[in-house]
Design an enzyme around this catalytic site. Structure first.
Site, mmCIF file in Angstrom:
data_model
loop_
_atom_site.group_PDB
_atom_site.id
_atom_site.type_symbol
_atom_site.label_atom_id
_atom_site.label_comp_id
_atom_site.label_asym_id
_atom_site.label_seq_id
_atom_site.Cartn_x
_atom_site.Cartn_y
_atom_site.Cartn_z
ATOM 1 N N ASP A 12 9.426 -2.097 13.311
ATOM 2 C CA ASP A 12 8.452 -2.774 12.457
ATOM 3 C C ASP A 12 7.155 -1.960 12.622
ATOM 4 O O ASP A 12 7.008 -1.200 13.588
ATOM 5 C CB ASP A 12 8.278 -4.213 12.974
ATOM 6 C CG ASP A 12 7.100 -4.921 12.366
ATOM 7 O OD1 ASP A 12 6.977 -4.881 11.132
ATOM 8 O OD2 ASP A 12 6.293 -5.515 13.119
ATOM 9 N N ASP A 14 3.384 -3.140 11.677
ATOM 10 C CA ASP A 14 2.234 -3.923 12.108
ATOM 11 C C ASP A 14 2.596 -4.760 13.336
ATOM 12 O O ASP A 14 3.443 -5.638 13.253
ATOM 13 C CB ASP A 14 1.797 -4.822 10.935
ATOM 14 C CG ASP A 14 0.696 -5.769 11.315
ATOM 15 O OD1 ASP A 14 -0.059 -5.453 12.242
ATOM 16 O OD2 ASP A 14 0.593 -6.843 10.695
HETATM 17 P P1 B16 Z 1 0.536 -5.025 2.440
HETATM 18 P P2 B16 Z 1 4.933 -5.415 8.825
HETATM 19 C C1 B16 Z 1 3.273 -6.711 7.165
HETATM 20 O O1 B16 Z 1 3.603 -5.578 7.910
HETATM 21 C C2 B16 Z 1 2.125 -7.461 7.815
HETATM 22 O O2 B16 Z 1 2.544 -7.979 9.066
HETATM 23 C C3 B16 Z 1 1.712 -8.597 6.929
HETATM 24 O O3 B16 Z 1 0.628 -9.295 7.514
HETATM 25 C C4 B16 Z 1 1.315 -8.062 5.553
HETATM 26 O O4 B16 Z 1 0.951 -9.103 4.659
HETATM 27 C C5 B16 Z 1 2.500 -7.290 4.981
HETATM 28 O O5 B16 Z 1 2.859 -6.245 5.871
HETATM 29 C C6 B16 Z 1 2.214 -6.701 3.611
HETATM 30 O O6 B16 Z 1 1.239 -5.721 3.710
HETATM 31 O O7 B16 Z 1 -0.431 -6.003 1.862
HETATM 32 O O8 B16 Z 1 -0.131 -3.821 3.063
HETATM 33 O O9 B16 Z 1 1.634 -4.638 1.477
HETATM 34 O O10 B16 Z 1 4.754 -6.339 9.996
HETATM 35 O O11 B16 Z 1 6.167 -5.719 8.003
HETATM 36 O O12 B16 Z 1 4.830 -3.965 9.204
HETATM 37 MG MG MG Z 2 4.971 -6.940 12.636
#
Ligand code: B16
Ligand code: MG
Length: 222
Positions: A12, A14
């Site tokens: 993953d 984030d």
């Molecule tokens: P974006 P992951 C996720 O990343 C985040 O944890 C989540 O908070 C966010 O809304 C989502 O990506 C979408 O991100 O707005 O940049 O498309 O944990 O899957 O790496």
């Molecule tokens: Mg994450």
């Protein structure tokens, strides 16, 4: 004991590779304020691993404003949040890679095991570039093509598919409960980063504790 084959390790982004959750939080908070909706860090936990539009829905529900906007207005709000978020991303440098991650990636690469990314973020490419980690990933699932957010296993299955790996012989690493459910749903071995996670096959409190030899030892007994 003979080692079990590992066909891929899928990360993953984030919360595992870097902590962009705080930037997401600040950007959502700014938008929420404009809508007179109050969100705090505890609420932000619920947004981890959740796609942009699904996150917006959760925030609108939190403020009881879920019926106040049409689709076009929602897309405009999500774009506004993303613009705030992208401003924060400009501050991201290789120093923001979480502790233990460079060593873990190097150890996996040394064994020639393919590495994948399962991030639902449409900014994943920008983030990897800022961290100078694009080269480390053999395949990144394209968030724009993923139809179902975590906890659905789709993104982990897509990442394994892209690497030509059998999910039941692959490892997924996540910091969000929805992500752990997605890994387990795909049939992979689930590594969790965070004390409060449940249903993991192996769990550490923080990325600094992600030790490849220990992870393999648990995987071998699994
Ligand atoms: P974006 P992951 C996720 O990343 C985040 O944890 C989540 O908070 C966010 O809304 C989502 O990506 C979408 O991100 O707005 O940049 O498309 O944990 O899957 O790496
Ligand atoms: Mg994450």
């Amino acid at each position: 004991m003979e080692n079990k084959r590992i066909e891929a390790v899928v990360f993953d982004l984030d919360g595992v590779i870097t902590d962009t959750a705080h930037f997401h939080y600040l950007a959502w908070k700014q938008l929420a304020q404009e809508l007179d909706i109050v969100i705090d860090e505890a609420f932000n936990e619920r947004l981890k691993g959740v796609s942009r539009m699904d996150s917006l829905e959760l925030i609108l529900q939190e403020g009881n404003r879920q019926n106040d906007f049409n689709q076009a207005e929602k897309e405009e709000m999500a774009a506004k949040k993303n613009a705030h978020y992208c401003e924060f991303l400009k501050e991201l440098t290789p120093d923001d890679v979480l502790p233990g991650i460079p060593e873990l990636i190097a150890a996996i690469q040394e064994e020639g095991i393919p590495i994948g990314l399962a991030s639902v973020s449409k900014n994943a490419g920008t983030v990897l570039k800022a961290l100078r980690l694009e080269e480390a990933f053999d395949y990144c699932a394209d968030a724009a093509k993923i139809r179902k957010s975590k906890p659905d296993p789709e993104i982990f299955l897509t990442a394994c598919g892209g690497l030509g790996a059998d999910p039941s012989r692959s490892i997924g690493i996540e910091d969000a409960q929805a992500g752990i459910e997605a890994i387990k749903g795909s049939g992979m071995f689930a590594v969790g980063v965070g004390e409060s996670l449940t249903k993991t096959d192996y769990k550490v409190a923080a990325t600094a504790e992600l030790n490849w030899e220990k992870m393999k030892a648990v995987y071998n007994r699994y």
